[in-house]
Design a protein around this motif. Structure first.
Motif, PDB file in Angstrom:
ATOM      1  N   ARG A  10       0.830  -1.195   0.000  1.00  0.00           N
ATOM      2  CA  ARG A  10       0.000   0.000   0.000  1.00  0.00           C
ATOM      3  C   ARG A  10       0.872   1.256   0.000  1.00  0.00           C
ATOM      4  N   LEU A  11       1.905   1.244   0.817  1.00  0.00           N
ATOM      5  CA  LEU A  11       2.829   2.382   0.866  1.00  0.00           C
ATOM      6  C   LEU A  11       3.521   2.551  -0.480  1.00  0.00           C
ATOM      7  N   PHE A  12       3.913   1.461  -1.092  1.00  0.00           N
ATOM      8  CA  PHE A  12       4.587   1.478  -2.388  1.00  0.00           C
ATOM      9  C   PHE A  12       3.684   2.096  -3.452  1.00  0.00           C
ATOM     10  N   GLU A  13       2.388   1.784  -3.369  1.00  0.00           N
ATOM     11  CA  GLU A  13       1.456   2.261  -4.392  1.00  0.00           C
ATOM     12  C   GLU A  13       1.081   3.731  -4.239  1.00  0.00           C
ATOM     13  N   VAL A  14       1.105   4.248  -3.013  1.00  0.00           N
ATOM     14  CA  VAL A  14       0.632   5.617  -2.797  1.00  0.00           C
ATOM     15  C   VAL A  14       1.772   6.611  -2.594  1.00  0.00           C
ATOM     16  N   ALA A  15       3.005   6.134  -2.463  1.00  0.00           N
ATOM     17  CA  ALA A  15       4.125   7.040  -2.180  1.00  0.00           C
ATOM     18  C   ALA A  15       4.329   8.027  -3.332  1.00  0.00           C
ATOM     19  N   LEU A  19       9.568   5.089  -6.549  1.00  0.00           N
ATOM     20  CA  LEU A  19      10.118   3.889  -5.942  1.00  0.00           C
ATOM     21  C   LEU A  19      10.254   2.791  -6.980  1.00  0.00           C
ATOM     22  N   GLY A  20      11.185   1.845  -6.761  1.00  0.00           N
ATOM     23  CA  GLY A  20      11.291   0.742  -7.694  1.00  0.00           C
ATOM     24  C   GLY A  20      12.385  -0.237  -7.351  1.00  0.00           C
ATOM     25  N   SER A  32       6.606   2.206  -8.723  1.00  0.00           N
ATOM     26  CA  SER A  32       5.438   2.824  -8.095  1.00  0.00           C
ATOM     27  C   SER A  32       4.650   3.607  -9.148  1.00  0.00           C
ATOM     28  N   PRO A  33       3.345   3.820  -8.938  1.00  0.00           N
ATOM     29  CA  PRO A  33       2.522   4.536  -9.920  1.00  0.00           C
ATOM     30  C   PRO A  33       3.026   5.943 -10.222  1.00  0.00           C
ATOM     31  N   SER A  34       3.792   6.530  -9.305  1.00  0.00           N
ATOM     32  CA  SER A  34       4.282   7.895  -9.525  1.00  0.00           C
ATOM     33  C   SER A  34       5.157   8.010 -10.764  1.00  0.00           C
ATOM     34  N   PHE A 105      15.585   1.190  -5.149  1.00  0.00           N
ATOM     35  CA  PHE A 105      15.903   2.618  -5.303  1.00  0.00           C
ATOM     36  C   PHE A 105      14.717   3.507  -4.940  1.00  0.00           C
ATOM     37  N   VAL A 106      15.089   4.706  -4.540  1.00  0.00           N
ATOM     38  CA  VAL A 106      14.151   5.804  -4.339  1.00  0.00           C
ATOM     39  C   VAL A 106      14.654   6.949  -5.214  1.00  0.00           C
ATOM     40  N   ALA A 107      13.764   7.468  -6.054  1.00  0.00           N
ATOM     41  CA  ALA A 107      14.179   8.549  -6.963  1.00  0.00           C
ATOM     42  C   ALA A 107      13.198   9.709  -6.846  1.00  0.00           C
ATOM     43  N   ARG A 108      13.595  10.819  -7.379  1.00  0.00           N
ATOM     44  CA  ARG A 108      12.698  11.977  -7.383  1.00  0.00           C
ATOM     45  C   ARG A 108      12.988  12.836  -8.606  1.00  0.00           C
ATOM     46  N   ASP A 109      11.956  13.486  -9.071  1.00  0.00           N
ATOM     47  CA  ASP A 109      12.063  14.370 -10.224  1.00  0.00           C
ATOM     48  C   ASP A 109      12.620  15.718  -9.750  1.00  0.00           C
TER      49      ASP A 109
END
Length: 279
Positions: A10-15, A19-20, A32-34, A105-109
């Motif tokens: 759930r956290l993975f889907e809404v973060a 994420l990946g 992740s959907p983001s 990994f955790v990434a950000r735009d």
């Protein structure tokens, strides 16, 4: 993810973060959907091709290097560009850790921040260029001012040339009008030359003066008087008829002046005075 990891799904889907999980073969396994919101590609599309195919061509070499390192150790704040669905690119900042043959990994735009920083860098470069241009212009201006000062000094020197035409005899040819500033300069140069050369006779030649007003007449008398105070007999030559008429009309007292029609006459008289004093 396994069933034991369901609380994290759930956290993975809404973060909001990107994420990946990536495989050692160079594919994105979980996303992740983001990612879809950021790049416009569906997660299926992103998983279907090696992730390197989405990387900007200029960033692929460093991404390969980072991937090799990411399989062995933690990678912090690695940045590269990913292609969007519409063909544009977004800057992505990555932090990853290797676990069990995969890379989590955790990434950000960071595109907006990158563009802002690039704009700031461009502004700084522009300011530096302007500063260098200003420094150059100021340097050129200082050179021009120095050259102008030298020219002015040369003009001043030419406007009041003091010539030693014989031993003990000085000549000051006057050309044009004499204002207060020029008269002061002429006075200083003449008195200095009289002292240095011990001149007993000074010729003030007015051949180059086409017209005379009260101010010019006053300055001429001041020069004559100053020369006499230093013991130099002052002769005035080259007074034209028009100037003589003007002097009479202005009421200028010429009784104290020793005047000559030509410079040659004044010079001849000056040489005679010098000879007489040497006897």
């Amino acid at each position: 993810m396994s069933g034991g990891a369901d609380p994290y799904r759930r956290l993975f889907e809404v973060a909001p973060a990107l994420l990946g999980i990536a495989s050692a073969e160079g594919y994105l396994e979980e996303l992740s959907p983001s990612w879809e919101q950021t790049l416009g590609h569906t997660r299926e599309e992103l998983r279907a091709s090696p992730f390197l195919s989405f990387v900007h061509p200029d960033d692929q070499a460093k991404t390969l290097e980072m991937t090799t390192r990411a399989e062995r150790s933690v990678v912090l704040n690695f940045q590269n560009r990913y292609r969007c669905k519409d063909g544009s690119y977004r800057w992505i900042d990555w932090t990853s850790v290797p676990t069990d043959g995969r890379v989590y990994f955790v990434a950000r735009d960071v595109t907006d921040r990158y563009l802002l920083e690039e704009e700031l860098r461009a502004s700084q470069r522009e300011l530096e260029a302007r500063y260098e241009q200003l420094e150059q212009e100021m340097g050129e201006r200082r050179q021009a001012e120095a050259a102008l000062h030298e020219q002015n000094e040369a003009v001043r020197a030419l406007s009041a040339p003091i010539l030693q035409v014989a031993e003990g005899v000085l000549l000051l040819p006057v050309i044009g009008q004499i204002d207060a500033r020029r008269a002061g300069m002429m006075m200083g140069k003449l008195l200095e030359s009289i002292v240095q050369s011990a001149a007993g006779v000074t010729i003030l030649d007015l051949t180059g003066v086409a017209a005379m007003d009260a101010e010019t007449g006053s300055h001429v008398f001041s020069l004559v008087h100053a020369a006499r105070l230093l013991g130099s007999e002052c002769l005035v030559s080259g007074i034209r008829p028009a100037i003589a008429t003007t002097m009479v009309e202005l009421g200028i007292d010429t009784s104290s002046l020793r005047t000559f029609g030509t410079l040659a006459a004044a010079l001849s008289h000056a040489l005679g005075l010098r000879t007489a004093r040497q006897r």
